[in-house]
Design an enzyme around this catalytic site. Structure first.
Site, PDB file in Angstrom:
ATOM      1  N   HIS A 136       1.425   4.874  -2.541  1.00 30.07           N
ATOM      2  CA  HIS A 136       0.979   5.387  -3.820  1.00 30.07           C
ATOM      3  C   HIS A 136       2.357   6.047  -4.486  1.00 30.07           C
ATOM      4  O   HIS A 136       2.823   6.422  -3.723  1.00 30.07           O
ATOM      5  CB  HIS A 136      -0.109   6.557  -3.220  1.00 30.07           C
ATOM      6  N   GLU A 159     -11.824   2.938   5.783  1.00 27.56           N
ATOM      7  CA  GLU A 159     -10.926   3.969   6.272  1.00 27.56           C
ATOM      8  C   GLU A 159     -11.714   5.332   6.961  1.00 27.56           C
ATOM      9  O   GLU A 159     -11.871   5.610   8.154  1.00 27.56           O
ATOM     10  CB  GLU A 159      -9.987   4.417   5.165  1.00 27.56           C
ATOM     11  N   ASP A 184       1.237   4.206   3.100  1.00 28.14           N
ATOM     12  CA  ASP A 184       0.330   4.952   2.203  1.00 28.14           C
ATOM     13  C   ASP A 184       1.134   6.290   1.504  1.00 28.14           C
ATOM     14  O   ASP A 184       1.115   5.935   0.061  1.00 28.14           O
ATOM     15  CB  ASP A 184      -0.652   5.522   3.107  1.00 28.14           C
ATOM     16  N   ASP A 185       1.233   7.302   2.191  1.00 26.76           N
ATOM     17  CA  ASP A 185       1.996   8.361   1.478  1.00 26.76           C
ATOM     18  C   ASP A 185       2.896   9.028   2.218  1.00 26.76           C
ATOM     19  O   ASP A 185       2.637   9.881   3.151  1.00 26.76           O
ATOM     20  CB  ASP A 185       0.769   9.300   1.108  1.00 26.76           C
ATOM     21  N   HIS A 213      -9.687   0.686  -2.031  1.00 24.82           N
ATOM     22  CA  HIS A 213      -9.747   1.115  -0.690  1.00 24.82           C
ATOM     23  C   HIS A 213     -11.010   1.019  -0.009  1.00 24.82           C
ATOM     24  O   HIS A 213     -12.181   1.249  -0.786  1.00 24.82           O
ATOM     25  CB  HIS A 213      -9.496   2.793  -0.624  1.00 24.82           C
ATOM     26  N   HIS A 253       0.802  -1.103  -0.066  1.00 22.49           N
ATOM     27  CA  HIS A 253       0.121   0.176  -0.008  1.00 22.49           C
ATOM     28  C   HIS A 253       0.873   1.180  -0.028  1.00 22.49           C
ATOM     29  O   HIS A 253       1.170   1.953   1.115  1.00 22.49           O
ATOM     30  CB  HIS A 253      -1.071   0.070   1.428  1.00 22.49           C
TER      31      HIS A 253
END
Length: 349
Positions: A16, A201, A279-280, A198, A14
């Protein structure tokens, strides 16, 4: 001292594309191009975000779009993916599935197909240089029309087996239901791609259930709200549907107040497979290794359980079978090796 987590082989499922950029690279590319960055992306980095309301999510997306704007040339894409691959190798990540929405770059790189081919070539070169495995997940955007998702699914299907391994669905899950994108996921599934939307969340268990029931999800991005529904956790465990859990992201977006509030332990103890993800990192300030440190320091995972987290990440990946077997053996070796303090105590004085 405990066993070193950076030596534990693992898969990262996961991450991006834009969000994988190093903060230093963002600053450098912006200055080279004379682009102004807001304080939240420069001196006040990492930004303080709270995306649980619409205004907060808009701010998060605005910062993300600003970061995306610095990637203006093909060489920037090659640099980003090489640095990302190097960072993965440093963390002990031996297999990466990086998620990208080609439509975010299509206008500057010659269209959807040209953009995807650029990313695939850059990923292949970066993986070879860094000595890791890397594949691409093409992701549709929930805030756009489902027909756009169909287009991306057909594009992803054309490159199945050529570097693309999955099809995802990202952005604000409050803006559209998963079932609105069922046709796109059927296209991807027919091509043999993993379904990795996704869910769970910003919305609760029902969002995850839609991903499973309507999109036939193989994994669910985030999925932490499954912990609110015991029967849903049992379904995920029975079907071994992995949740890509990103603790620092959950805290960074205000989904959880503290890392301790992310229900990693509850999901794990219920038998739900987990693949820890970052994630980021560009917006949340920490990469994959930090997630494993939280498992040890905050969620009280013993080394045997941490090794099982790594195994679950590999089992839930699209890594080739030969690589899976190799990594599983290396995880066993990591666990069988005494921690540094034990080695010191047993050595002759």
């Amino acid at each position: 001292m405990p066993r070193p987590l950076d030596k534990l082989p693992k898969a990262h499922l996961h991450l991006h594309f834009t969000g994988s950029m190093r903060h230093s690279t963002l600053i450098e590319l912006a200055r080279e191009q004379g682009l102004h960055l807001p304080d939240a992306l420069e001196q006040d980095w990492p930004p303080r975000l709270r995306a649980t309301d619409e205004r907060g999510w808009f701010r998060f997306q605005r910062l993300y779009d600003i970061a995306r704007s610095v990637l203006a040339k093909p060489e920037h894409v090659y640099r980003l993916l090489l640095e990302t691959a190097e960072d993965e190798a440093t963390a002990g990540s031996r297999w990466l599935e990086i998620q990208v929405d080609p439509s975010g770059y299509a206008q500057r790189f010659g269209g959807l197909t040209a953009t995807l081919e650029l990313v695939l070539d850059a990923a292949a070169r970066a993986a070879e240089r860094a000595g890791i495995g890397m594949a691409v997940v093409v992701a549709a955007n929930r805030t756009r029309h489902p027909l756009d998702a169909n287009t991306l699914a057909r594009l992803a299907a054309q490159y199945a087996g050529k570097g693309v391994v999955g099809f995802g669905l990202s952005n604000d899950e409050r803006r559209a239901q998963a079932r609105d994108f069922d046709r796109a996921f059927r296209i991807a599934k027919r091509a043999g791609l993993l379904a990795v939307p996704h869910g769970g969340e910003l919305l609760g268990p029902r969002s995850i259930a839609q991903c499973v029931d309507d999109l036939e999800a193989d994994r669910v991005g985030h999925g932490i709200r499954a912990a609110e529904d015991q029967r849903l956790m049992e379904r995920l465990a029975d079907r071994q549907i992995c949740c890509e859990v990103c603790p620092t992201s959950n805290v960074g977006l205000g989904v959880a107040e503290r890392a301790a509030d992310v229900p990693v332990r509850r999901l794990f103890d219920s038998g739900v497979p987990i693949a820890l993800g970052s994630d980021d990192p560009l917006l949340f300030g920490s990469r994959l290794l930090r997630q494993y440190e939280l498992a040890r320091d905050v969620y009280a995972f013993r080394d045997g359980e941490i090794a099982e987290l790594a195994r679950q990440s590999i089992r839930s990946s699209s890594a080739p079978e030969a690589l899976r077997k190799e990594l599983m053996k290396e995880i066993d070796d990591w666990l069988m090796t005494p921690p540094p303090e034990s080695s010191a105590e047993s050595s002759p004085q």
